[in-house]
Write a protein that holds these residues in place. Structure first.
Motif, PDB file in Angstrom:
ATOM      1  N   GLN A  55       0.811  -1.216   0.000  1.00  0.00           N
ATOM      2  CA  GLN A  55       0.000   0.000   0.000  1.00  0.00           C
ATOM      3  C   GLN A  55       0.847   1.270   0.000  1.00  0.00           C
ATOM      4  O   GLN A  55       0.298   2.379   0.004  1.00  0.00           O
ATOM      5  CB  GLN A  55      -0.931   0.003   1.220  1.00  0.00           C
ATOM      6  CG  GLN A  55      -2.003  -1.070   1.176  1.00  0.00           C
ATOM      7  CD  GLN A  55      -2.892  -1.039   2.402  1.00  0.00           C
ATOM      8  OE1 GLN A  55      -2.592  -1.670   3.409  1.00  0.00           O
ATOM      9  NE2 GLN A  55      -3.985  -0.300   2.317  1.00  0.00           N
ATOM     10  N   LEU A  56       2.179   1.121  -0.029  1.00  0.00           N
ATOM     11  CA  LEU A  56       3.046   2.294   0.083  1.00  0.00           C
ATOM     12  C   LEU A  56       2.797   3.306  -1.030  1.00  0.00           C
ATOM     13  O   LEU A  56       2.653   4.507  -0.765  1.00  0.00           O
ATOM     14  CB  LEU A  56       4.518   1.869   0.088  1.00  0.00           C
ATOM     15  CG  LEU A  56       5.542   3.018   0.134  1.00  0.00           C
ATOM     16  CD1 LEU A  56       5.340   3.874   1.372  1.00  0.00           C
ATOM     17  CD2 LEU A  56       6.961   2.456   0.083  1.00  0.00           C
ATOM     18  N   ASP A  57       2.749   2.853  -2.262  1.00  0.00           N
ATOM     19  CA  ASP A  57       2.590   3.796  -3.370  1.00  0.00           C
ATOM     20  C   ASP A  57       1.272   4.543  -3.296  1.00  0.00           C
ATOM     21  O   ASP A  57       1.217   5.760  -3.560  1.00  0.00           O
ATOM     22  CB  ASP A  57       2.720   3.075  -4.715  1.00  0.00           C
ATOM     23  CG  ASP A  57       4.159   2.657  -5.019  1.00  0.00           C
ATOM     24  OD1 ASP A  57       5.078   3.210  -4.379  1.00  0.00           O
ATOM     25  OD2 ASP A  57       4.352   1.778  -5.879  1.00  0.00           O
ATOM     26  N   SER A  58       0.211   3.857  -2.933  1.00  0.00           N
ATOM     27  CA  SER A  58      -1.087   4.537  -2.823  1.00  0.00           C
ATOM     28  C   SER A  58      -1.080   5.496  -1.645  1.00  0.00           C
ATOM     29  O   SER A  58      -1.705   6.566  -1.702  1.00  0.00           O
ATOM     30  CB  SER A  58      -2.221   3.519  -2.682  1.00  0.00           C
ATOM     31  OG  SER A  58      -2.062   2.721  -1.527  1.00  0.00           O
ATOM     32  N   ALA A  59      -0.355   5.157  -0.590  1.00  0.00           N
ATOM     33  CA  ALA A  59      -0.260   6.048   0.566  1.00  0.00           C
ATOM     34  C   ALA A  59       0.542   7.298   0.221  1.00  0.00           C
ATOM     35  O   ALA A  59       0.200   8.407   0.661  1.00  0.00           O
ATOM     36  CB  ALA A  59       0.369   5.314   1.742  1.00  0.00           C
ATOM     37  N   ILE A  60       1.606   7.139  -0.553  1.00  0.00           N
ATOM     38  CA  ILE A  60       2.381   8.305  -0.989  1.00  0.00           C
ATOM     39  C   ILE A  60       1.517   9.213  -1.851  1.00  0.00           C
ATOM     40  O   ILE A  60       1.537  10.445  -1.696  1.00  0.00           O
ATOM     41  CB  ILE A  60       3.633   7.853  -1.765  1.00  0.00           C
ATOM     42  CG1 ILE A  60       4.637   7.205  -0.814  1.00  0.00           C
ATOM     43  CG2 ILE A  60       4.276   9.039  -2.489  1.00  0.00           C
ATOM     44  CD1 ILE A  60       5.846   6.600  -1.510  1.00  0.00           C
ATOM     45  N   LYS A  61       0.767   8.626  -2.744  1.00  0.00           N
ATOM     46  CA  LYS A  61      -0.119   9.418  -3.607  1.00  0.00           C
ATOM     47  C   LYS A  61      -1.129  10.192  -2.773  1.00  0.00           C
ATOM     48  O   LYS A  61      -1.388  11.387  -3.014  1.00  0.00           O
ATOM     49  CB  LYS A  61      -0.835   8.499  -4.598  1.00  0.00           C
ATOM     50  CG  LYS A  61      -1.726   9.227  -5.591  1.00  0.00           C
ATOM     51  CD  LYS A  61      -2.349   8.250  -6.583  1.00  0.00           C
ATOM     52  CE  LYS A  61      -3.252   8.979  -7.571  1.00  0.00           C
ATOM     53  NZ  LYS A  61      -3.862   8.034  -8.548  1.00  0.00           N
ATOM     54  N   ALA A  62      -1.704   9.533  -1.759  1.00  0.00           N
ATOM     55  CA  ALA A  62      -2.678  10.198  -0.896  1.00  0.00           C
ATOM     56  C   ALA A  62      -2.017  11.308  -0.092  1.00  0.00           C
ATOM     57  O   ALA A  62      -2.572  12.409   0.063  1.00  0.00           O
ATOM     58  CB  ALA A  62      -3.323   9.182   0.042  1.00  0.00           C
ATOM     59  N   PHE A  63      -0.818  11.046   0.416  1.00  0.00           N
ATOM     60  CA  PHE A  63      -0.100  12.069   1.181  1.00  0.00           C
ATOM     61  C   PHE A  63       0.148  13.313   0.332  1.00  0.00           C
ATOM     62  O   PHE A  63      -0.107  14.436   0.762  1.00  0.00           O
ATOM     63  CB  PHE A  63       1.222  11.512   1.712  1.00  0.00           C
ATOM     64  CG  PHE A  63       2.141  12.588   2.229  1.00  0.00           C
ATOM     65  CD1 PHE A  63       1.903  13.179   3.463  1.00  0.00           C
ATOM     66  CD2 PHE A  63       3.225  13.025   1.482  1.00  0.00           C
ATOM     67  CE1 PHE A  63       2.731  14.200   3.937  1.00  0.00           C
ATOM     68  CE2 PHE A  63       4.058  14.032   1.940  1.00  0.00           C
ATOM     69  CZ  PHE A  63       3.809  14.625   3.175  1.00  0.00           C
ATOM     70  N   ARG A  64       0.645  13.115  -0.874  1.00  0.00           N
ATOM     71  CA  ARG A  64       0.962  14.254  -1.733  1.00  0.00           C
ATOM     72  C   ARG A  64      -0.292  15.039  -2.095  1.00  0.00           C
ATOM     73  O   ARG A  64      -0.269  16.274  -2.178  1.00  0.00           O
ATOM     74  CB  ARG A  64       1.704  13.790  -2.980  1.00  0.00           C
ATOM     75  CG  ARG A  64       3.102  13.303  -2.685  1.00  0.00           C
ATOM     76  CD  ARG A  64       3.836  12.880  -3.925  1.00  0.00           C
ATOM     77  NE  ARG A  64       4.120  14.016  -4.798  1.00  0.00           N
ATOM     78  CZ  ARG A  64       5.278  14.211  -5.415  1.00  0.00           C
ATOM     79  NH1 ARG A  64       6.269  13.363  -5.233  1.00  0.00           N
ATOM     80  NH2 ARG A  64       5.455  15.239  -6.207  1.00  0.00           N
ATOM     81  N   LYS A  65      -1.383  14.339  -2.300  1.00  0.00           N
ATOM     82  CA  LYS A  65      -2.647  15.016  -2.611  1.00  0.00           C
ATOM     83  C   LYS A  65      -3.051  15.938  -1.461  1.00  0.00           C
ATOM     84  O   LYS A  65      -3.413  17.102  -1.682  1.00  0.00           O
ATOM     85  CB  LYS A  65      -3.737  13.976  -2.857  1.00  0.00           C
ATOM     86  CG  LYS A  65      -5.108  14.589  -3.144  1.00  0.00           C
ATOM     87  CD  LYS A  65      -6.174  13.516  -3.283  1.00  0.00           C
ATOM     88  CE  LYS A  65      -6.481  12.844  -1.946  1.00  0.00           C
ATOM     89  NZ  LYS A  65      -7.602  11.870  -2.056  1.00  0.00           N
ATOM     90  N   HIS A  66      -2.963  15.421  -0.252  1.00  0.00           N
ATOM     91  CA  HIS A  66      -3.368  16.225   0.899  1.00  0.00           C
ATOM     92  C   HIS A  66      -2.341  17.303   1.233  1.00  0.00           C
ATOM     93  O   HIS A  66      -2.713  18.417   1.633  1.00  0.00           O
ATOM     94  CB  HIS A  66      -3.609  15.316   2.111  1.00  0.00           C
ATOM     95  CG  HIS A  66      -4.816  14.447   1.968  1.00  0.00           C
ATOM     96  ND1 HIS A  66      -6.102  14.957   1.910  1.00  0.00           N
ATOM     97  CD2 HIS A  66      -4.933  13.097   1.836  1.00  0.00           C
ATOM     98  CE1 HIS A  66      -6.964  13.960   1.766  1.00  0.00           C
ATOM     99  NE2 HIS A  66      -6.279  12.823   1.716  1.00  0.00           N
ATOM    100  N   TYR A  67      -1.066  16.996   1.044  1.00  0.00           N
ATOM    101  CA  TYR A  67      -0.032  17.973   1.391  1.00  0.00           C
ATOM    102  C   TYR A  67      -0.105  19.208   0.498  1.00  0.00           C
ATOM    103  O   TYR A  67       0.263  20.305   0.920  1.00  0.00           O
ATOM    104  CB  TYR A  67       1.360  17.334   1.316  1.00  0.00           C
ATOM    105  CG  TYR A  67       2.448  18.210   1.908  1.00  0.00           C
ATOM    106  CD1 TYR A  67       2.321  18.733   3.190  1.00  0.00           C
ATOM    107  CD2 TYR A  67       3.599  18.513   1.192  1.00  0.00           C
ATOM    108  CE1 TYR A  67       3.309  19.535   3.739  1.00  0.00           C
ATOM    109  CE2 TYR A  67       4.587  19.306   1.734  1.00  0.00           C
ATOM    110  CZ  TYR A  67       4.439  19.817   3.010  1.00  0.00           C
ATOM    111  OH  TYR A  67       5.409  20.617   3.549  1.00  0.00           O
TER     112      TYR A  67
END
Length: 232
Positions: free
Chosen positions: A83-95
């Motif tokens: 799930q790391l890649d999807s979590a990075i994508k979500a983090f960047r979206k929110h950041y």
């Protein structure tokens, strides 16, 4: 203009004069960006069905780059490595929406930037943070005008601790390594400076994750950059 004579400062005594180029790390060196990072981490975790970690815990994770940050977040949440890649994508979206949340300069930074500007020293940012977030942060803090150039984590083939960012800035400004200085808060910054043969000033208040920065042989290690501007 500053009334302080540059030749009489602690900095000039350490370096044998003022540098021609100052290269700064961003997060943990110039700015405390943890509040916005933590908010984005927590929103990403919640989006992925996990509980938020909270700012205090996220603060202990910051300093190793975006991927390691999110890796620690999903480890905390008990999520699968896949799930790391999807979590990075979500983090960047929110950041993208939280980067300016409670963003603040560390004490002594404003004075230091102004001092170098007053004395004609070129100043640049070399950060592992994705470059898309950098200009707005600098503008929001009112310090963008101090910087002649910026490099972020996705601008070149490698990031700190590789010296490529520093070497690139040296080439762009036609400055020898011994006429420049790196200012940072982590082993990534100091290792990059050592590899580029650039003197390094290290700050103790940043995101070193418990690392003893003195082992990397900075020419100075202190808790406020303005100490460097004091009379020697």
């Amino acid at each position: 203009m500053s009334s302080q004579s540059p030749s009489s400062t602690v900095l000039a005594q350490l370096l044998g004069g003022l540098p021609e180029l100052v290269m700064y790390d961003l997060d943990g060196t110039l700015v405390d960006s943890v509040p916005g990072i933590a908010l984005a981490v927590d929103r990403a975790l919640e989006e992925l069905g996990a509980s938020p970690a909270g700012e205090a815990l996220v603060r202990t994770w910051v300093g190793g780059g975006q991927r390691l940050l999110v890796q620690q977040a999903i480890n905390f949440a008990g999520m699968a490595p896949a799930q790391l890649d999807s979590a990075i994508k979500a983090f960047r979206k929110h950041y993208a929406h939280t980067a300016d949340h409670n963003l603040a300069l560390f004490p002594g930074v404003a004075e230091t930037l102004a001092f170098f500007a007053d004395h004609g020293v070129s100043q640049v940012v070399v950060t592992n943070k994705p470059i898309e977030f950098v200009p707005a942060m600098l503008e929001g803090l009112g310090i963008a005008h101090y910087f002649a150039d910026q490099l972020g984590g996705e601008c070149l083939a490698t990031r700190k601790p590789d010296p490529l960012m520093l070497n690139t800035m040296l080439q762009r400004f036609s400055v020898r390594p011994d006429n420049a200085v790196m200012v940072g808060d982590s082993s990534n910054d100091l290792l990059a400076a050592n590899a580029a043969e650039v003197p390094c000033l290290a700050v103790s208040y940043g995101y070193a994750r418990g690392d003893d920065l003195s082992q990397y042989n900075p020419v100075w290690l202190g808790d406020n950059l303005a100490q460097l501007l004091a009379p020697n």
